[in-house]
Design a protein around this motif. Structure first.
Motif, PDB file in Angstrom:
ATOM      1  N   GLN A 109      38.383 -47.381  -0.105  1.00  0.00           N
ATOM      2  CA  GLN A 109      39.654 -46.889   0.410  1.00  0.00           C
ATOM      3  C   GLN A 109      39.980 -47.595   1.723  1.00  0.00           C
ATOM      4  O   GLN A 109      39.113 -48.215   2.343  1.00  0.00           O
ATOM      5  N   THR A 110      41.230 -47.463   2.128  1.00  0.00           N
ATOM      6  CA  THR A 110      41.684 -48.062   3.377  1.00  0.00           C
ATOM      7  C   THR A 110      41.791 -46.983   4.454  1.00  0.00           C
ATOM      8  O   THR A 110      41.803 -45.783   4.175  1.00  0.00           O
ATOM      9  N   ILE A 111      41.866 -47.451   5.701  1.00  0.00           N
ATOM     10  CA  ILE A 111      42.100 -46.537   6.812  1.00  0.00           C
ATOM     11  C   ILE A 111      43.522 -45.976   6.695  1.00  0.00           C
ATOM     12  O   ILE A 111      44.466 -46.679   6.322  1.00  0.00           O
ATOM     13  N   GLY A 112      43.678 -44.695   7.019  1.00  0.00           N
ATOM     14  CA  GLY A 112      44.971 -44.044   6.870  1.00  0.00           C
ATOM     15  C   GLY A 112      46.042 -44.649   7.760  1.00  0.00           C
ATOM     16  O   GLY A 112      45.773 -45.323   8.759  1.00  0.00           O
ATOM     17  N   LEU A 113      47.294 -44.379   7.392  1.00  0.00           N
ATOM     18  CA  LEU A 113      48.425 -44.900   8.156  1.00  0.00           C
ATOM     19  C   LEU A 113      48.503 -44.283   9.544  1.00  0.00           C
ATOM     20  O   LEU A 113      49.000 -44.913  10.479  1.00  0.00           O
ATOM     21  N   SER A 114      48.008 -43.073   9.695  1.00  0.00           N
ATOM     22  CA  SER A 114      47.990 -42.418  10.998  1.00  0.00           C
ATOM     23  C   SER A 114      46.688 -41.641  11.109  1.00  0.00           C
ATOM     24  O   SER A 114      46.494 -40.623  10.432  1.00  0.00           O
ATOM     25  N   THR A 115      45.781 -42.138  11.930  1.00  0.00           N
ATOM     26  CA  THR A 115      44.474 -41.517  12.109  1.00  0.00           C
ATOM     27  C   THR A 115      44.291 -41.135  13.571  1.00  0.00           C
ATOM     28  O   THR A 115      44.853 -41.769  14.469  1.00  0.00           O
ATOM     29  N   ALA A 116      43.489 -40.115  13.785  1.00  0.00           N
ATOM     30  CA  ALA A 116      43.232 -39.624  15.139  1.00  0.00           C
ATOM     31  C   ALA A 116      41.730 -39.526  15.351  1.00  0.00           C
ATOM     32  O   ALA A 116      40.991 -39.071  14.466  1.00  0.00           O
ATOM     33  N   PHE A 117      41.278 -39.946  16.529  1.00  0.00           N
ATOM     34  CA  PHE A 117      39.869 -39.931  16.889  1.00  0.00           C
ATOM     35  C   PHE A 117      39.716 -39.199  18.222  1.00  0.00           C
ATOM     36  O   PHE A 117      40.604 -39.253  19.074  1.00  0.00           O
ATOM     37  N   THR A 118      38.583 -38.561  18.372  1.00  0.00           N
ATOM     38  CA  THR A 118      38.253 -37.914  19.639  1.00  0.00           C
ATOM     39  C   THR A 118      36.918 -38.442  20.131  1.00  0.00           C
ATOM     40  O   THR A 118      35.984 -38.623  19.339  1.00  0.00           O
ATOM     41  N   VAL A 119      36.837 -38.684  21.429  1.00  0.00           N
ATOM     42  CA  VAL A 119      35.624 -39.188  22.072  1.00  0.00           C
ATOM     43  C   VAL A 119      35.162 -38.123  23.056  1.00  0.00           C
ATOM     44  O   VAL A 119      35.797 -37.897  24.092  1.00  0.00           O
ATOM     45  N   ARG A 120      34.058 -37.473  22.731  1.00  0.00           N
ATOM     46  CA  ARG A 120      33.497 -36.426  23.590  1.00  0.00           C
ATOM     47  C   ARG A 120      32.397 -37.042  24.439  1.00  0.00           C
ATOM     48  O   ARG A 120      31.398 -37.548  23.913  1.00  0.00           O
ATOM     49  N   LEU A 121      32.568 -36.992  25.761  1.00  0.00           N
ATOM     50  CA  LEU A 121      31.651 -37.615  26.702  1.00  0.00           C
ATOM     51  C   LEU A 121      30.718 -36.562  27.289  1.00  0.00           C
ATOM     52  O   LEU A 121      31.178 -35.545  27.826  1.00  0.00           O
ATOM     53  N   ILE A 122      29.414 -36.805  27.177  1.00  0.00           N
ATOM     54  CA  ILE A 122      28.399 -35.889  27.692  1.00  0.00           C
ATOM     55  C   ILE A 122      27.475 -36.658  28.632  1.00  0.00           C
ATOM     56  O   ILE A 122      26.986 -37.740  28.289  1.00  0.00           O
ATOM     57  N   LYS A 123      27.256 -36.114  29.820  1.00  0.00           N
ATOM     58  CA  LYS A 123      26.328 -36.723  30.777  1.00  0.00           C
ATOM     59  C   LYS A 123      24.884 -36.448  30.347  1.00  0.00           C
ATOM     60  O   LYS A 123      24.542 -35.320  29.984  1.00  0.00           O
ATOM     61  N   VAL A 124      24.068 -37.492  30.416  1.00  0.00           N
ATOM     62  CA  VAL A 124      22.631 -37.367  30.146  1.00  0.00           C
ATOM     63  C   VAL A 124      21.891 -37.908  31.365  1.00  0.00           C
ATOM     64  O   VAL A 124      22.064 -39.070  31.743  1.00  0.00           O
ATOM     65  N   ILE A 125      21.073 -37.055  31.990  1.00  0.00           N
ATOM     66  CA  ILE A 125      20.336 -37.426  33.200  1.00  0.00           C
ATOM     67  C   ILE A 125      18.845 -37.257  32.922  1.00  0.00           C
ATOM     68  O   ILE A 125      18.388 -36.153  32.592  1.00  0.00           O
ATOM     69  N   ASN A 126      18.112 -38.351  33.043  1.00  0.00           N
ATOM     70  CA  ASN A 126      16.662 -38.337  32.861  1.00  0.00           C
ATOM     71  C   ASN A 126      15.993 -38.373  34.235  1.00  0.00           C
ATOM     72  O   ASN A 126      16.239 -39.299  35.020  1.00  0.00           O
ATOM     73  N   ILE A 127      15.153 -37.398  34.497  1.00  0.00           N
ATOM     74  CA  ILE A 127      14.411 -37.318  35.759  1.00  0.00           C
ATOM     75  C   ILE A 127      12.959 -37.662  35.467  1.00  0.00           C
ATOM     76  O   ILE A 127      12.288 -36.960  34.704  1.00  0.00           O
ATOM     77  N   THR A 128      12.475 -38.742  36.068  1.00  0.00           N
ATOM     78  CA  THR A 128      11.112 -39.217  35.854  1.00  0.00           C
ATOM     79  C   THR A 128      10.305 -38.989  37.111  1.00  0.00           C
ATOM     80  O   THR A 128      10.590 -39.581  38.159  1.00  0.00           O
ATOM     81  N   LYS A 129       9.299 -38.125  37.023  1.00  0.00           N
ATOM     82  CA  LYS A 129       8.448 -37.816  38.167  1.00  0.00           C
ATOM     83  C   LYS A 129       7.491 -38.982  38.434  1.00  0.00           C
ATOM     84  O   LYS A 129       7.144 -39.746  37.526  1.00  0.00           O
TER      85      LYS A 129
END
Length: 716
Positions: A495-515
């Motif tokens: 199939q092909t990509i639709g004539l009108s498509t919508a995308f959402t980008v959810r941004l999440i912070k990831v913090i790694n603490i290394t002792k």
């Protein structure tokens, strides 16, 4: 309008927004309507049936709709219905194509100031060609194109208000196998058309290539794979105690021969075999009386006695067993070194990664947190670095002939008109079958609209997000903002990509603490964004086209992609710390080594206390039987032991020995107070004048509780 054969009549009723088709029957003298049915459209459309016209055959009907919502440049459209026959039901009548469409546009026709969109007044037909009269007086002529061609290139002739659509080869990803004024249709899955030559039918694609509907060429989809940077944080190992690891490391879980080499069992077995070979060599030297190398044997025994950890230097065989202990201790030291430097997980590997062993000096925990300030009211520095990181988005259009000039990017705003974004970079593949373009995002919560103009069928879509890295040092803390580079591929099989498509980008912070691993090391705060890119609703319009009509695929002159970025308020905090540090590692390794020595010593002690006495009791009866046979043979052979001595000396020696023997026997009789049999072997060595050694064996004497007299001379 009456069809060419005169058997059907089409009547457009504009006020009722419908078209009635009546079928004529009868003979030349009497004609009547035998059957009729209606074609009606949506209430949102007005002026349906303002003009109707039959084409060259009796089953193709063109209907003019005055006002339609399918187009941006024209408010009117012409719907062409095929296979109009008396047997068709009302619900099965769906347009085959409409004019204008994404291949046959009228955008280049100049509009009047009072008309923002083109409006059609009447249509005419001749030889399967269409003639359209616009409300502003312009005339558009759409000739019937041969198979493989489509009348799409708008051009004017000598008259200023007459426009003609010139035939051109079908666009990429489409074909046309019949003549007529309509557009080309999309290639089915597994076929392709480059668009450079007229296409009556689409060509088959290569095996294994990505070839969806409307494919322009063969594409290797592995070149556009998805990838991410953030992964699930590992759990703390079930065994996170260093002493338990040292003990369990002796029992390998992977039975592969290549992995057994790295286990202590293998090296212990090698050391044991070498010790057994050494013992066998020394035994053979003693057994065979090889005097030439006996000196080296004695020296080796001395060395082994000095290395005896079990018997504390008493036996040389304990030195051989100590070699096995040394082998295990060396392995433990090597394992401790590798285990110590297997921290942290970002820059080091597991102790034995080749054998699917995930042992490492790391323990983990994680949780969802809110970005709250500390007790002093300050936030972590890494939060500011993440919030200020600029983003750049790249969109890859896969298996399409879309050109850079066909792409527009706009930023939607809550108030005012959309803001046009300047494209940063646009590139096309060498075979012009795929392309990509990049643009900067002003904020982390932007809403972007991408428009792709023209009759372009898009097989797949990939969205990528980029961000530069940064780092800052603060006292004993290092804040590192990692580079953002993620891509997500979207496509639907066949199939092909639709004539009108919508995308959402959810941004999440990831913090790694290394002792820190050592006392003077820094604490690391590593921050990175984890984007989750998903599409809203559906990715393809195939189900919609199958329900409402395939003609809708060609009605829109633009493919739109809407992208919305949102930032989550919470963040993921991952903590990593070492299981054991250097001082404790050294202490526990030494403690394990001494415990190992004590275990071997305990085994040796148990052998001496329990097993060795049992072994001697089993062997004593055999020794007594052999000794009795030896004494019997000795009694039959008279030996003058003191033949070489003078007579007086021999007599004194005889009396002295007899007296000592009698005293000893008296003491034994008084102690036990019973009749026993004593097996007394007295071996004495006496050196004569000429250096000869003579051994004297006493006989077995039966005695009672009474004192013994001197033995007779004959006995001596």
């Amino acid at each position: 309008s009456i069809n060419p054969s005169g058997t059907a009549l089409a009547i457009g009723e504009v006020q009722l927004n419908k078209v009635t088709i009546a079928y004529m029957d009868g003979n030349t003298t009497f004609r009547f309507i035998s059957k009729f049915y209606e074609i009606s459209e949506s209430e949102n459309w007005t002026g349906f049936g303002r003009s109707v016209i039959w084409l060259t055959d009796d089953e193709t009907l063109a209907i003019l709709v005055s006002k339609s919502t399918n187009h941006n440049s024209s408010q009117s459209e012409i719907q062409v219905y095929k296979n109009i026959c008396p047997n068709r039901t009302r619900g099965s009548i769906i347009p085959s194509f409409v004019i204008p469409n994404n291949q046959q546009t009228l955008n280049d026709i100049q509009r009047s100031k009072s008309w923002r969109k083109h409006s059609f007044r009447r249509i005419r037909t001749r030889s399967n060609s269409l003639l359209i009269l616009l409300r502003n007086g312009d005339i558009v002529y759409i000739p019937s194109a041969a198979p493989g061609f489509c009348s799409m290139e708008l051009g004017s002739i000598n008259f200023s208000n007459l426009y003609v659509l010139q035939p051109k080869p079908c666009v990429s990803g489409s074909f046309k196998d019949v003549s007529g004024p309509g557009p080309c249709t999309i290639c089915p899955p597994g076929t392709k058309n480059s668009g450079y030559y007229p296409s009556v039918e689409c060509q088959p694609c290569n095996t294994g290539a990505f070839c969806s509907s409307g494919a322009s060429d063969d594409v290797n989809l592995t070149d556009f794979s998805s990838y991410i940077q953030t992964f699930s944080y590992p759990d703390t190992p079930i065994i996170d105690n260093y002493d338990d690891l040292l003990l369990l490391n002796f029992f390998p879980t992977n039975k592969n021969i290549g992995c057994l080499i790295y286990t202590p069992v293998f090296w212990t077995a090698v050391a044991t075999i070498l010790c057994l070979m050494t013992w066998l060599i020394m035994f053979l030297i003693k057994r065979r009386h090889i005097t030439s190398i006996d000196t080296y044997r004695q020296r080796a025994k001395i060395v082994f006695k000095h290395n005896d950890l079990i018997g504390q230097g008493e036996r040389w065989i304990g030195g051989l067993a100590s070699i096995v202990i040394f082998t295990i201790i060396i392995y433990c030291v090597v394992f401790a070194c590798f285990y110590f430097y297997s921290y942290p997980i970002e820059t080091t590997e597991a102790v034995n990664k080749a054998c699917d062993d995930d042992q490492r000096n790391s323990k983990f925990d994680n949780a969802l947190q809110l970005p709250l300030p500390g007790t002093d009211g300050t936030y972590w520095k890494i939060f500011d670095m993440l919030n200020k990181q600029p983003f750049t988005m790249t969109i890859h259009l896969i298996n399409t002939r879309a050109q850079c000039d066909d792409i527009t990017v706009e930023r939607k705003r809550h108030t005012g008109t959309p803001l046009s974004l300047v494209e940063k970079k646009c590139t096309l593949s060498p075979n012009n079958v795929s392309g990509s373009f990049s643009f900067s995002l002003p904020t982390h919560t932007s809403i972007v609209r991408v428009g792709i103009n023209g009759p372009n069928f898009i097989g797949a879509l990939r969205l990528c997000l980029y961000g530069k890295s940064d780092s800052e040092t603060e006292d004993m803390t290092l804040h590192q903002l990692h580079e953002l580079d993620v891509c997500t591929l979207f496509y639907t099989n066949n199939q092909t990509i639709g004539l009108s498509t919508a995308f959402t980008v959810r941004l999440i912070k990831v913090i790694n603490i290394t002792k820190p691993l050592r006392r003077n090391d820094k604490t690391y705060f590593d921050g990175i964004w984890a984007p989750f890119i998903t599409y809203i609703d559906i990715l393809s319009d195939e189900l919609y086209f199958a329900d409402k009509g395939k003609y809708l695929r060609y009605t829109s002159e633009q493919t739109t992609i809407n992208i919305q970025l949102t930032e989550e308020i919470y963040f993921v905090q991952n903590n990593q710390s070492p299981i054991i540090r250097r001082g404790a590692l050294f202490f526990h390794t030494i403690l394990f080594s001494f415990s190992l020595i004590e275990v071997f010593a305990m085994i040796f002690l148990l052998y001496k206390l329990w097993f060795h006495p049992i072994h001697r009791r089993i062997l004593i009866p055999h020794d007594n039987q052999a000794e009795d046979e030896f004494q019997t043979n000795q009694g039959q052979i008279p030996i003058d032991l003191n033949s070489h001595l003078p007579q007086s000396s021999r007599l004194r020696t005889l009396l002295s020995k007899t007296k000592s023997a009698n005293n000893g026997r008296l003491r034994e009789n008084r102690r036990w107070n019973l009749q026993t049999k004593i097996n007394q072997n007295v071996r004495k060595r006496q050196r004569t004048k000429d250096g000869t050694r003579i051994s004297i064996d006493s006989e077995i004497i039966d005695y009672s509780d009474q004192p013994l007299s001197s033995p007779p001379l004959a006995m001596t």
